[in-house]
Write a protein that holds these residues in place. Structure first.
Motif, PDB file in Angstrom:
ATOM      1  N   THR A 171       0.848  -1.191   0.000  1.00  0.00           N
ATOM      2  CA  THR A 171       0.000   0.000   0.000  1.00  0.00           C
ATOM      3  C   THR A 171       0.883   1.241   0.000  1.00  0.00           C
ATOM      4  OG1 THR A 171      -1.655  -1.196   1.303  1.00  0.00           O
ATOM      5  CG2 THR A 171      -1.895   1.185   1.155  1.00  0.00           C
ATOM      6  N   LEU A 172       0.474   2.231  -0.760  1.00  0.00           N
ATOM      7  CA  LEU A 172       1.230   3.489  -0.880  1.00  0.00           C
ATOM      8  C   LEU A 172       0.365   4.640  -0.408  1.00  0.00           C
ATOM      9  CD1 LEU A 172       3.572   5.314  -1.918  1.00  0.00           C
ATOM     10  CD2 LEU A 172       2.420   5.304  -4.143  1.00  0.00           C
ATOM     11  N   LEU A 173       0.926   5.434   0.504  1.00  0.00           N
ATOM     12  CA  LEU A 173       0.291   6.681   0.921  1.00  0.00           C
ATOM     13  C   LEU A 173       1.191   7.824   0.479  1.00  0.00           C
ATOM     14  CD1 LEU A 173      -1.756   8.436   2.406  1.00  0.00           C
ATOM     15  CD2 LEU A 173      -0.525   7.979   4.548  1.00  0.00           C
ATOM     16  N   SER A 174       0.707   8.604  -0.484  1.00  0.00           N
ATOM     17  CA  SER A 174       1.457   9.768  -0.972  1.00  0.00           C
ATOM     18  C   SER A 174       1.000  10.974  -0.172  1.00  0.00           C
ATOM     19  CB  SER A 174       1.196   9.975  -2.467  1.00  0.00           C
ATOM     20  OG  SER A 174       1.964  11.051  -2.959  1.00  0.00           O
ATOM     21  N   LEU A 175       1.915  11.519   0.639  1.00  0.00           N
ATOM     22  CA  LEU A 175       1.553  12.542   1.619  1.00  0.00           C
ATOM     23  C   LEU A 175       2.322  13.841   1.356  1.00  0.00           C
ATOM     24  CD1 LEU A 175      -0.181  12.814   4.228  1.00  0.00           C
ATOM     25  CD2 LEU A 175       1.902  12.269   5.511  1.00  0.00           C
ATOM     26  N   PRO A 176       1.643  14.889   0.860  1.00  0.00           N
ATOM     27  CA  PRO A 176       2.336  16.156   0.620  1.00  0.00           C
ATOM     28  C   PRO A 176       2.872  16.770   1.913  1.00  0.00           C
ATOM     29  CG  PRO A 176       0.214  16.100  -0.505  1.00  0.00           C
ATOM     30  CD  PRO A 176       0.237  14.937   0.432  1.00  0.00           C
ATOM     31  N   ILE A 177       4.045  17.380   1.805  1.00  0.00           N
ATOM     32  CA  ILE A 177       4.644  18.102   2.936  1.00  0.00           C
ATOM     33  C   ILE A 177       4.676  19.577   2.573  1.00  0.00           C
ATOM     34  CG2 ILE A 177       6.688  18.344   4.383  1.00  0.00           C
ATOM     35  CD1 ILE A 177       7.373  15.480   3.772  1.00  0.00           C
ATOM     36  N   ARG A 178       4.116  20.381   3.430  1.00  0.00           N
ATOM     37  CA  ARG A 178       4.015  21.810   3.123  1.00  0.00           C
ATOM     38  C   ARG A 178       5.386  22.480   3.116  1.00  0.00           C
ATOM     39  NH1 ARG A 178      -1.439  23.630   3.900  1.00  0.00           N
ATOM     40  NH2 ARG A 178      -2.735  22.031   4.906  1.00  0.00           N
ATOM     41  N   GLY A 179       5.559  23.444   2.223  1.00  0.00           N
ATOM     42  CA  GLY A 179       6.776  24.237   2.184  1.00  0.00           C
ATOM     43  C   GLY A 179       7.879  23.604   1.362  1.00  0.00           C
ATOM     44  N   ASP A 180       9.048  24.188   1.495  1.00  0.00           N
ATOM     45  CA  ASP A 180      10.231  23.705   0.778  1.00  0.00           C
ATOM     46  C   ASP A 180      10.590  22.312   1.281  1.00  0.00           C
ATOM     47  OD1 ASP A 180      12.842  23.244  -0.190  1.00  0.00           O
ATOM     48  OD2 ASP A 180      13.233  25.393  -0.288  1.00  0.00           O
ATOM     49  N   PRO A 181      10.753  21.349   0.380  1.00  0.00           N
ATOM     50  CA  PRO A 181      11.067  19.983   0.826  1.00  0.00           C
ATOM     51  C   PRO A 181      12.411  19.859   1.514  1.00  0.00           C
ATOM     52  CG  PRO A 181      11.248  20.166  -1.555  1.00  0.00           C
ATOM     53  CD  PRO A 181      10.598  21.418  -1.081  1.00  0.00           C
ATOM     54  N   SER A 182      13.284  20.854   1.390  1.00  0.00           N
ATOM     55  CA  SER A 182      14.583  20.806   2.050  1.00  0.00           C
ATOM     56  C   SER A 182      14.626  21.622   3.332  1.00  0.00           C
ATOM     57  CB  SER A 182      15.676  21.324   1.094  1.00  0.00           C
ATOM     58  OG  SER A 182      15.760  20.523  -0.057  1.00  0.00           O
ATOM     59  N   SER A 183      13.521  22.261   3.689  1.00  0.00           N
ATOM     60  CA  SER A 183      13.516  23.131   4.862  1.00  0.00           C
ATOM     61  C   SER A 183      13.608  22.317   6.148  1.00  0.00           C
ATOM     62  CB  SER A 183      12.239  23.971   4.876  1.00  0.00           C
ATOM     63  OG  SER A 183      11.111  23.137   5.082  1.00  0.00           O
ATOM     64  N   PRO A 184      14.075  22.920   7.233  1.00  0.00           N
ATOM     65  CA  PRO A 184      14.135  22.201   8.520  1.00  0.00           C
ATOM     66  C   PRO A 184      12.771  21.701   8.974  1.00  0.00           C
ATOM     67  CG  PRO A 184      15.413  24.236   8.621  1.00  0.00           C
ATOM     68  CD  PRO A 184      14.668  24.271   7.327  1.00  0.00           C
ATOM     69  N   GLN A 185      11.711  22.478   8.676  1.00  0.00           N
ATOM     70  CA  GLN A 185      10.374  22.061   9.080  1.00  0.00           C
ATOM     71  C   GLN A 185       9.947  20.789   8.354  1.00  0.00           C
ATOM     72  OE1 GLN A 185      11.190  25.107   7.960  1.00  0.00           O
ATOM     73  NE2 GLN A 185      11.092  26.331   9.838  1.00  0.00           N
ATOM     74  N   ALA A 186      10.238  20.722   7.039  1.00  0.00           N
ATOM     75  CA  ALA A 186       9.866  19.542   6.270  1.00  0.00           C
ATOM     76  C   ALA A 186      10.667  18.321   6.713  1.00  0.00           C
ATOM     77  CB  ALA A 186      10.070  19.809   4.775  1.00  0.00           C
ATOM     78  N   VAL A 187      11.962  18.498   6.931  1.00  0.00           N
ATOM     79  CA  VAL A 187      12.807  17.386   7.377  1.00  0.00           C
ATOM     80  C   VAL A 187      12.369  16.902   8.752  1.00  0.00           C
ATOM     81  CG1 VAL A 187      15.150  16.725   8.015  1.00  0.00           C
ATOM     82  CG2 VAL A 187      14.761  18.099   5.962  1.00  0.00           C
ATOM     83  N   ALA A 188      12.043  17.838   9.646  1.00  0.00           N
ATOM     84  CA  ALA A 188      11.577  17.456  10.982  1.00  0.00           C
ATOM     85  C   ALA A 188      10.255  16.700  10.901  1.00  0.00           C
ATOM     86  CB  ALA A 188      11.421  18.701  11.852  1.00  0.00           C
ATOM     87  N   ALA A 189       9.399  17.097   9.959  1.00  0.00           N
ATOM     88  CA  ALA A 189       8.119  16.406   9.797  1.00  0.00           C
ATOM     89  C   ALA A 189       8.329  14.960   9.354  1.00  0.00           C
ATOM     90  CB  ALA A 189       7.251  17.157   8.787  1.00  0.00           C
ATOM     91  N   VAL A 190       9.249  14.734   8.437  1.00  0.00           N
ATOM     92  CA  VAL A 190       9.529  13.370   7.976  1.00  0.00           C
ATOM     93  C   VAL A 190      10.146  12.537   9.098  1.00  0.00           C
ATOM     94  CG1 VAL A 190      11.034  12.018   6.467  1.00  0.00           C
ATOM     95  CG2 VAL A 190       9.675  13.867   5.525  1.00  0.00           C
ATOM     96  N   ARG A 191      11.061  13.133   9.849  1.00  0.00           N
ATOM     97  CA  ARG A 191      11.663  12.399  10.969  1.00  0.00           C
ATOM     98  C   ARG A 191      10.583  12.009  11.990  1.00  0.00           C
ATOM     99  NH1 ARG A 191      17.193  12.700  10.623  1.00  0.00           N
ATOM    100  NH2 ARG A 191      18.104  14.547   9.595  1.00  0.00           N
ATOM    101  N   ASP A 192       9.652  12.904  12.259  1.00  0.00           N
ATOM    102  CA  ASP A 192       8.576  12.601  13.192  1.00  0.00           C
ATOM    103  C   ASP A 192       7.661  11.515  12.622  1.00  0.00           C
ATOM    104  OD1 ASP A 192       7.077  12.941  15.562  1.00  0.00           O
ATOM    105  OD2 ASP A 192       5.656  14.226  14.499  1.00  0.00           O
ATOM    106  N   LEU A 193       7.445  11.573  11.316  1.00  0.00           N
ATOM    107  CA  LEU A 193       6.622  10.553  10.661  1.00  0.00           C
ATOM    108  C   LEU A 193       7.260   9.176  10.795  1.00  0.00           C
ATOM    109  CD1 LEU A 193       4.053  10.221   8.864  1.00  0.00           C
ATOM    110  CD2 LEU A 193       5.570  10.507   6.881  1.00  0.00           C
ATOM    111  N   ARG A 194       8.561   9.115  10.623  1.00  0.00           N
ATOM    112  CA  ARG A 194       9.272   7.841  10.721  1.00  0.00           C
ATOM    113  C   ARG A 194       9.350   7.333  12.160  1.00  0.00           C
ATOM    114  NH1 ARG A 194      14.581   8.835   6.855  1.00  0.00           N
ATOM    115  NH2 ARG A 194      13.719   7.964   4.918  1.00  0.00           N
ATOM    116  N   ALA A 195       9.652   8.224  13.066  1.00  0.00           N
ATOM    117  CA  ALA A 195       9.950   7.800  14.435  1.00  0.00           C
ATOM    118  C   ALA A 195       8.710   7.608  15.295  1.00  0.00           C
ATOM    119  CB  ALA A 195      10.880   8.820  15.102  1.00  0.00           C
ATOM    120  N   ARG A 196       7.640   8.377  15.048  1.00  0.00           N
ATOM    121  CA  ARG A 196       6.509   8.349  15.974  1.00  0.00           C
ATOM    122  C   ARG A 196       5.174   8.038  15.305  1.00  0.00           C
ATOM    123  NH1 ARG A 196       2.825  12.121  17.916  1.00  0.00           N
ATOM    124  NH2 ARG A 196       3.680  13.706  16.526  1.00  0.00           N
TER     125      ARG A 196
END
Length: 419
Positions: A171-196
């Motif tokens: 199953t694939l969930l394609s989840l948009p991340i707001r803002g610049d994909p390289s920004s600290p906010q976007a990276v932190a969001a992905v880390r939170d998605l993976r870890a929690r």
């Protein structure tokens, strides 16, 4: 993109280094052997007439500067070390990351498209996080559907799209991340998605989940660059210490060289942070005020600056050691060594500074950071470190600068230069 840039720089540096070494060992000696004394045939009329007097005047100028430093070595050391430490202090605010598409020049179509997307479709992204879940069948799909519904109210994400494979339990969930994909906010969001978020959503199932996409790739890239850094630094510093110890047969000289080179690198990191992250003087220099130093830049700067600084250090110390071996007077040896090498070291540094200023004048922020970091560090290294700090330290230490413990007396004696 950062990985490709880093690989290109590494490959280019290796090629240039190999070509330079081969040319220096083969082509240059062959040409000099063929030309012989005719190498001085074509001289610049006005410049060559005054060349000898100019060199003598420059030698006297550098000798006068270092003599003034050596008259008050403690005061000179305190003043110069204070400048370098103050320059390095902002390093504690250094943030590693990537500036991404938001730092590109406004004239580029990719930047214009990004701005339009953020303005008219802020919940969408051209680089969504791709969550792939294997196994657990409909249970995993239901869990992902509930996760998608829960994240719909999370301001960090946009509305996701769920897609199930018709043939396998994937199953694939394609989840948009707001803002610049390289920004600290976007990276932190992905880390939170993976870890929690994702482990909590799939708790109790045997499904295997993976998070991909550009932002996830950036997060992995940052980890891949920064995690090995302590081991790289330890290896370079340790090997340099051993080589310097063998070359100069002095544990003090080896330690001083390492510390001074680290001081130059630290000043470069601090000034990078001050200018690009805090914005001090960024407008004056024509640089961008960004939220992160490109992940590859600090390690690249360390490699280049440490290599060049050590090169200048060995060249200068070899002249000092030659004079000390004859006179056994450390202060006189320092004055003579600096006066004899300052012109060459400063000239070599200026050539490299001009080259990297060209990089700093570009529009891409990653090259602005690289060019500025190398240029300002070499400027400080060739002037403050080589002309003030090193002579002051060696003058204050005197003969203790050449200390070698008895248990290291077995080290081989290596001739590193000729007078």
């Amino acid at each position: 993109v950062p990985t490709q840039v880093l690989r290109s720089l590494a490959a280019g540096a290796i090629v240039v280094g190999l070509v330079s070494i081969v040319s220096a060992l083969t082509l240059l000696p062959a040409l000099l052997g063929l030309l012989g004394d005719r190498i001085n045939t074509l001289r610049i009329p006005l410049l060559s007439r005054n060349l000898g007097r100019t060199e003598a005047a420059e030698g006297r100028m550098w000798r006068a500067i270092v003599d003034r430093v050596l008259r008050r070595p403690a005061l000179s050391l305190i003043a110069a070390a204070t400048v370098m430490i103050l320059a390095a202090t902002p390093i504690f605010g250094l943030h590693i990351g990537s500036s991404g598409v938001s730092s590109l020049p406004n004239s580029l179509p990719s930047k214009q498209g990004y701005v339009a997307l953020q303005r008219y479709f802020p919940a969408q992204s051209t680089y969504p996080a791709q969550i792939v879940v294997q196994g657990a069948g409909t249970v995993a799909r239901d869990d992902l559907a509930r996760l998608r519904a829960r994240l719909a109210s999370d301001p960090r994400f946009g509305p996701g799209a769920l897609l199930a494979s018709p043939t396998v339990a994937v199953t694939l969930l394609s989840l948009p991340i707001r803002g610049d994909p390289s920004s600290p906010q976007a990276v932190a969001a992905v880390r939170d998605l993976r870890a929690r978020l994702l482990p909590a959503a799939l708790a109790g199932t045997r499904a295997r989940a993976y998070v991909g996409g550009d932002t996830a790739q950036n997060a992995d890239y940052f980890d891949a660059v920064t995690n090995p850094t302590p081991a790289v630094l330890a290896f370079v510093l340790g090997l340099s210490f051993v080589v310097l110890l063998v070359a100069f047969r002095s544990i003090v000289i080896a330690l001083i060289s390492i510390v001074l080179n680290l001081l130059s690198v630290g000043a470069a990191y601090g000034l990078l942070t001050l200018v690009f992250l805090h914005g001090l003087g960024a407008t004056l220099f024509g640089f961008q005020h960004v939220h992160a130093i490109e992940a590859w830049v600090p390690l690249f700067l360390f490699s280049v600056l440490f290599g060049l600084s050590m090169d200048y250090q060995v060249f200068l110390l070899s002249r000092i050691k030659e004079h000390h071996d004859r006179s056994h007077d450390t202060t006189a040896a320092v004055a003579s060594g600096v006066a004899r090498t300052a012109r060459i070291i400063t000239g070599a540094a200026l050539i490299i500074i001009v080259v990297f200023i060209g990089f700093a004048r570009g529009q891409l922020v990653m090259f602005q950071q690289m060019g500025f970091g190398v240029a300002v560090a070499l400027l400080l290294d060739a002037t403050v470190i080589r002309v003030v700090v090193l002579p002051s330290v060696m003058s204050l230490l005197g003969d203790r600068a050449w200390y070698l413990p008895r248990w290291l007396s077995w080290l081989p004696r290596i001739e590193i230069g000729q007078g």
